[in-house]
Scaffold this active site. Structure first.
Site, short mmCIF file in Angstrom:
data_model
loop_
_atom_site.label_atom_id
_atom_site.label_comp_id
_atom_site.label_asym_id
_atom_site.label_seq_id
_atom_site.Cartn_x
_atom_site.Cartn_y
_atom_site.Cartn_z
CB SER A 1 13.56 -29.04 27.82
OG SER A 1 13.62 -28.98 29.24
CE1 TYR B 1 12.13 -33.93 27.24
CE2 TYR B 1 13.16 -32.73 28.66
CZ TYR B 1 12.42 -33.06 28.06
OH TYR B 1 11.50 -31.85 27.62
#
Length: 245
Positions: free
Chosen positions: A143, A156
């Site tokens: 990501s 995350y």
């Protein structure tokens, strides 16, 4: 397509987190390219609906990706169904974010099991099989968050960065074996994760900035896989052209 490009027809690909979003788009893209698929996610009915729509052969496995048995089950299913396996796409992931005072620590550590532990286990299980056959490709979905430091998304982002470092080390370890490893880091992409954030009243960046579509990420994954055998797209960052990163 040049003569030295890898043709994907007749290849067998395993895709995790395939019931929605980027995983579903990758399934459609690779099926259209001629791959036979094993698709996995938790939601049985969504997987069955996906398999019914795909143009090529596919089989579903409903499973929790963080169950230690899942990686081996996926490998066995590919080998038993198609007699081989060529590609692993580790796409399954979840997003847990929030501030220090209110964050659910147990949910964060569940995310660790899903977004990192499961990627490690599945990568190793398939890398061993690929190394033995002298060919194979692993793509781990990262990501843009791996390169950012938002205070509410530290775990995350840290897990995605860990996936990048792990994937690089695995790629280097496998050099000369015929096994390729790469990561793709999508920027803001319109997926169900945003719908969940909207439902909980959280701000969604894509509502202010035009986002990538899951199909954009899928075609980038296909590009990575179609490179000639001697070329490994080690890391790809794909962002929306409107994004300020």
């Amino acid at each position: 397509m040049g003569m030295n490009m890898q043709a994907l027809n007749s290849k067998v690909a395993v895709i995790t987190g395939a019931s929605s979003g980027i995983g579903e788009a990758i399934a459609h893209e690779l099926s259209a390219a001629g791959c036979s698929l094993v698709v996995t996610a938790r939601r049985t009915e969504r997987l069955n609906a996906l398999c019914a729509k795909l143009p090529g052969p596919s089989v579903p496995l409903s499973a929790e990706i963080d169950d230690p048995a899942t990686a081996q089950a996926l490998l066995a299913m590919a080998q038993q169904t198609y007699g081989r396996v060529d590609i692993l796409i580790n796409n399954a992931g979840m997003l847990v974010s929030g501030s220090l005072d209110t964050i659910d620590i147990d949910a964060l550590l569940q995310m660790t099991r899903t977004n990192y532990d499961a990627v490690v286990r599945t990568s190793y299980v398939f890398a061993r099989a690929f190394k033995q056959q002298g060919a194979g490709s692993i793509i781990n979905v990262s990501s843009v968050g791996a390169y950012l430091s938002h205070s509410s998304m530290g775990v995350y982002a840290g897990l995605k960065q860990a996936v990048e470092v792990f994937s690089t080390a695995l790629r280097v370890e496998l050099k000369g074996t015929g096994v390729r490893v790469g990561t793709i880091a999508p920027g803001t992409t319109e997926t169900e994760i945003f719908d969940q954030l909207r439902a909980s009243g959280k701000a969604v960046p894509a509502d202010k900035t035009p986002a990538l579509q899951a199909a954009d990420v899928a075609s980038a994954v296909r590009y990575m896989l179609e490179q000639p055998a001697h070329a490994n797209v080690a890391r790809m960052l794909l962002v929306s052209s409107a994004e300020s990163v």
